[in-house]
Scaffold this motif. Structure first.
Motif, PDB file in Angstrom:
ATOM      1  N   ASP A  92     -13.311  -3.598  31.957  1.00 36.73           N
ATOM      2  CA  ASP A  92     -13.813  -3.473  33.332  1.00 36.73           C
ATOM      3  C   ASP A  92     -13.162  -4.512  34.236  1.00 36.73           C
ATOM      4  N   LEU A  93     -12.913  -5.682  33.696  1.00 39.01           N
ATOM      5  CA  LEU A  93     -12.268  -6.739  34.479  1.00 39.01           C
ATOM      6  C   LEU A  93     -10.819  -6.347  34.791  1.00 39.01           C
ATOM      7  N   ARG A 126      -9.685  -3.312  35.050  1.00 38.25           N
ATOM      8  CA  ARG A 126      -9.728  -2.269  36.080  1.00 38.25           C
ATOM      9  C   ARG A 126     -10.023  -2.879  37.448  1.00 38.25           C
ATOM     10  N   ALA A 127     -10.921  -3.848  37.438  1.00 33.87           N
ATOM     11  CA  ALA A 127     -11.270  -4.479  38.715  1.00 33.87           C
ATOM     12  C   ALA A 127     -10.059  -5.184  39.328  1.00 33.87           C
ATOM     13  N   THR A 148      -8.051  -3.328  41.849  1.00 31.28           N
ATOM     14  CA  THR A 148      -8.579  -3.117  43.201  1.00 31.28           C
ATOM     15  C   THR A 148      -8.287  -4.304  44.118  1.00 31.28           C
ATOM     16  N   ARG A 199      -4.293 -10.955  43.458  1.00 30.30           N
ATOM     17  CA  ARG A 199      -4.040 -10.771  42.024  1.00 30.30           C
ATOM     18  C   ARG A 199      -2.943 -11.729  41.560  1.00 30.30           C
ATOM     19  N   LEU A 211     -13.854  -9.917  42.060  1.00 25.42           N
ATOM     20  CA  LEU A 211     -13.970  -9.436  40.677  1.00 25.42           C
ATOM     21  C   LEU A 211     -15.422  -9.483  40.220  1.00 25.42           C
ATOM     22  N   ARG A 212     -16.065 -10.629  40.515  1.00 24.73           N
ATOM     23  CA  ARG A 212     -17.481 -10.750  40.143  1.00 24.73           C
ATOM     24  C   ARG A 212     -18.299  -9.611  40.747  1.00 24.73           C
ATOM     25  N   GLU A 213     -18.020  -9.399  42.035  1.00 21.93           N
ATOM     26  CA  GLU A 213     -18.777  -8.385  42.771  1.00 21.93           C
ATOM     27  C   GLU A 213     -18.573  -7.005  42.153  1.00 21.93           C
ATOM     28  N   ARG A 214     -17.326  -6.698  41.824  1.00 16.77           N
ATOM     29  CA  ARG A 214     -17.039  -5.357  41.319  1.00 16.77           C
ATOM     30  C   ARG A 214     -17.587  -5.156  39.915  1.00 16.77           C
ATOM     31  N   ILE A 215     -17.505  -6.202  39.118  1.00  8.58           N
ATOM     32  CA  ILE A 215     -18.045  -6.068  37.761  1.00  8.58           C
ATOM     33  C   ILE A 215     -19.551  -5.904  37.837  1.00  8.58           C
ATOM     34  N   GLU A 229     -20.304  -2.418  38.755  1.00  7.23           N
ATOM     35  CA  GLU A 229     -20.113  -1.451  37.670  1.00  7.23           C
ATOM     36  C   GLU A 229     -21.254  -1.507  36.672  1.00  7.23           C
TER      37      GLU A 229
END
Lengths: 183, 542
Positions: free
Chosen positions: A123-124, A126-127, A130, A136, A174-178, A181
């Motif tokens: 998941d990280l 994939r994040a 974004t 990045r 990243l924190r937010e997206r994980i 999810e």
């Protein structure tokens, strides 16, 4: 002096046929650096085939300008910078390239998935896809290449404060997206 | 090390390892291209004046077809003061009215030119690894382009309407001229360089507008061409006038051209892209002790839906200070950066901006500039030049010339090199007067690690800083330092912000010197921004 316009004796090689890297040297230079270059490019792009193209393109450019490097012994640093710059500036170029490719009837840029992954951090990964390219890149340079903030700022061509900001914003995103999810 | 940082390190290691082995010998294409690039570098390096610009006008025009982004609106400068703008773009210093649109196209055109050059190089078959003299000549011709193919590389464009950033009469048939339009493009004459390896016998700058047109006169479509050289570099200027252009506008453009200053010290020229290859609106220019500066505007490159624009001041020595993706007017009324110039974003509610310097120095009125119509966001730009090496606070003003009564703040991105002092200007005055303050939000932990600002800052009048916690919820009555009441002047969220600027109105209190106490609170607790014995102080002089 305007960007891109450079004046000076150092811009004038003495002889047209003067070699910059000896014949065998090019192969040796390639062997020494291409692996690390592809790995860095892979972390920036997430695409194995694209990573190899990117690293090879950066290598060609660095070799072409080898004698212009202020410190030829620091080839690795120039090579790393070329990879990152090609990647980040390539985002803007893609629009032009797409049109050109469409006109020529060429296949779209190759896009193959990375090798199957295991573990809980997919998941990280994939994040990371974004994130904006520079965020990045800042994360990869800091946490994979283990560059200092100063060194990272030199590669990205920005201030140390901007690096701090890129890393912080990237981490937050990243924190937010994980979190998103997982919820 | 926090959770994400640790996980990223592990992830990167694992993913990098998954790449596996990479063939240690370069593919033949890489070897050939590497050798050819070396050869190309040597060939061009042996020339006194060289431009590596190749490409095909046909390719270029198809690439950029349909990019005419002329924006027709009512006069966006209605209600704004027009000023004379003198700015340096590449080697050209040009003066024009601020309500004309000056676009620095050099970074963008350079990117397009080199993209095409690289494609051309890929197509070139003449560069073997050990070329004979004949092959070398063929290789050089291929690398340097086809003489006379009409390719020019735009450097700047000046127009009376907003045409967007990536639009040029020299880069595409989609470019059209309206009946009242006037457009001037100054370009590097790349085709001429490729054919002549320099400026040849071109007339040297300055040249008048009515210089007879010369060769490759269709590079940028219909219009008037003026050719000249500066130093050893040939340029071309293209003028396009609509059928109904007022004579005064026509003369404005011609005057801007004829009064240009062109740096003629350039000898070697190579066109290469930089990472930052966007064209920019040149908003303003000037000169200070460090040399010329320009204030340039671009759309934000961020993917964030809230992204808007980036405004940067560039200095001749290569430094830049930037400010972008502002939350003016949603969260702030003004957002500032820079030293000389001070610049930023301001709410459209403001009718003026002034720059306040340290105690006793007169304030400096800033220039307010509307955004170009192609960037339709609800705020304005401002800038002011001040050479004093002192803290400066930009204050937004209402129609009566009074500060807008709101607190504003500043993002963290431009932290480096910026002021971090805590100031209040002025530091004395009667009740009812206003003062502007500036606070830096702590962004480092005790170990020096960067901490992203969170929570809010509360501004308190006359709170005893040694008993500051009495102002927190659940505490006793806030403890005053001076006789009289404690007043909460305001609060503002500081998530992601590193500095806070604001104005306060001095409460109706007796004469004396009062503390202005700033408390940073977040979900985990609260702290004073300044040590208890170093608070901002204001002397009331009724």
């Amino acid at each position: 002096m305007a960007e891109g316009m450079r004046v000076g004796v150092e811009e004038r090689p003495a002889e047209a046929s003067e070699p910059q890297v000896a014949e065998g040297g090019l192969d040796e230079l390639y062997a020494r650096h291409i692996g690390a270059g592809v790995r860095l490019a892979f972390l920036l792009t997430g695409d194995r085939a694209h990573a190899e193209d990117l690293a090879q393109e950066a290598f060609v450019r660095c070799v072409g300008r080898f004698r212009h490097l202020r410190r030829p012994d620091a080839f690795e640093a120039y090579f790393r910078r070329a990879i990152v710059n090609l990647h980040t500036s390539g985002l803007r170029r893609r629009r032009l390239e797409r049109e050109w490719l469409a006109r020529e009837g060429a296949a779209s840029a190759r896009r193959v998935s990375s090798q199957p992954d295991v573990g809980a951090r997919e998941d990280l990964w994939r994040a990371l896809d974004t994130l904006p390219a520079r965020q990045r890149a800042a994360l990869v340079l800091r946490y994979y290449e283990e560059l200092s903030e100063r060194e990272t700022s030199e590669v990205l061509g920005c201030s140390v404060a901007a690096v701090k900001s890129l890393v912080a914003r990237g981490g937050d995103a990243l924190r937010e997206r994980i979190r998103g999810e997982n919820e | 090390m926090n959770d994400v940082e640790r996980e990223l390190r592990e992830l990167f290691e694992r993913k990098a390892a998954s790449v596996g082995g990479v063939a240690p010998r370069p593919p033949e294409t890489v070897r050939k291209r590497g050798r050819r690039r070396q050869l190309g570098t040597a060939l061009v390096g042996g020339l006194t004046v060289v431009a590596l610009v190749v490409g095909s006008v046909a390719v270029l025009r198809s690439v950029d077809a349909g990019h005419d982004r002329r924006t027709v609106v009512d006069d966006p400068w209605a209600g704004y003061a027009v000023f004379e703008r003198t700015a340096t773009v590449a080697d050209f210093t040009i003066t024009s009215p601020s309500d004309w649109y000056l676009v620095n196209q050099w970074p963008w055109a350079r990117m397009v030119a080199t993209s095409l050059r690289e494609q051309r190089e890929r197509d070139t078959k003449a560069c073997g690894e050990e070329p004979t003299p004949d092959e070398r000549q063929a290789c050089r011709s291929a690398l340097m382009g086809v003489p006379g193919d009409g390719f020019v590389t735009p450097i700047l464009m000046l127009s009376d309407t907003d045409r967007g950033l990536e639009s040029s009469p020299c880069f595409g048939p989609g470019f059209s001229i309206g009946p009242e339009d006037a457009v001037m493009t100054v370009a590097l004459d790349s085709a001429y360089i490729a054919a002549n390896f320099g400026a040849g016998d071109r007339a040297r700058w300055p040249v008048p507008f009515d210089t007879p047109p010369a060769e490759n006169s269709q590079s940028c479509g219909p219009g008037t061409y003026v050719y000249f050289a500066a130093g050893d570099i040939p340029y071309v200027t293209h003028f396009a006038f609509g059928d109904e252009v007022p004579e005064d506008e026509r003369q404005t453009l011609i005057r801007a051209f004829e009064e240009m200053h062109v740096d003629d010290s350039q000898e070697v020229l190579m066109v290469e892209p930089k990472p930052d290859d966007s064209a920019t609106y040149v908003i303003a220019g000037g000169e200070n002790a460090a040399g010329p500066w320009t204030l340039e505007l671009t759309p934000s490159p961020s993917d964030d839906p809230a992204a808007n624009v980036v405004l940067r001041s560039h200095h001749a020595e290569g430094g830049a200070v930037g400010l972008g993706d502002t939350t003016v007017p949603d969260g702030m009324d003004i957002d500032q950066a820079g030293g000389d110039p001070v610049f930023g974003f301001v709410t459209k509610e403001a009718t003026g901006v002034e720059i306040r310097l340290e105690e006793g120095a007169p304030s400096i009125p800033a220039q307010i500039v509307p955004l170009p119509p192609s960037l339709p966001f609800e705020f304005d730009l401002f800038f002011a030049s001040h050479e004093a090496d002192a803290p400066a606070i930009a204050v937004s003003l209402d129609p009566d010339g009074r500060p807008l009564d709101r607190v504003s703040s500043k993002r963290c991105e431009p932290l480096a090199g910026d002021r971090s002092e805590h100031t209040i200007i002025p530091s004395s005055g009667p009740s009812g007067s206003s003062a502007a303050f500036h606070l830096a939000i702590p962004t480092s932990s005790e170990t020096g690690r960067y901490i992203r600002p969170l929570g809010e800052v509360q501004i308190w009048w006359n709170l005893d800083p040694r008993s500051w916690s009495t102002a927190l919820p659940g505490g006793d009555e806030p403890t005053p330092q001076m006789e009289g009441r404690v007043v909460k002047l305001g609060s503002i969220g500081v998530e992601g912000l590193c500095e806070v600027d604001g104005t306060i109105v001095i409460p109706d209190v007796g004469s004396g010197t009062y503390p202005i106490v700033a408390i940073l609170t977040d979900g985990d607790g609260a702290s004073l921004i300044l040590p208890a014995d170093q608070q901002l102080m204001f002397s009331v002089t009724n």
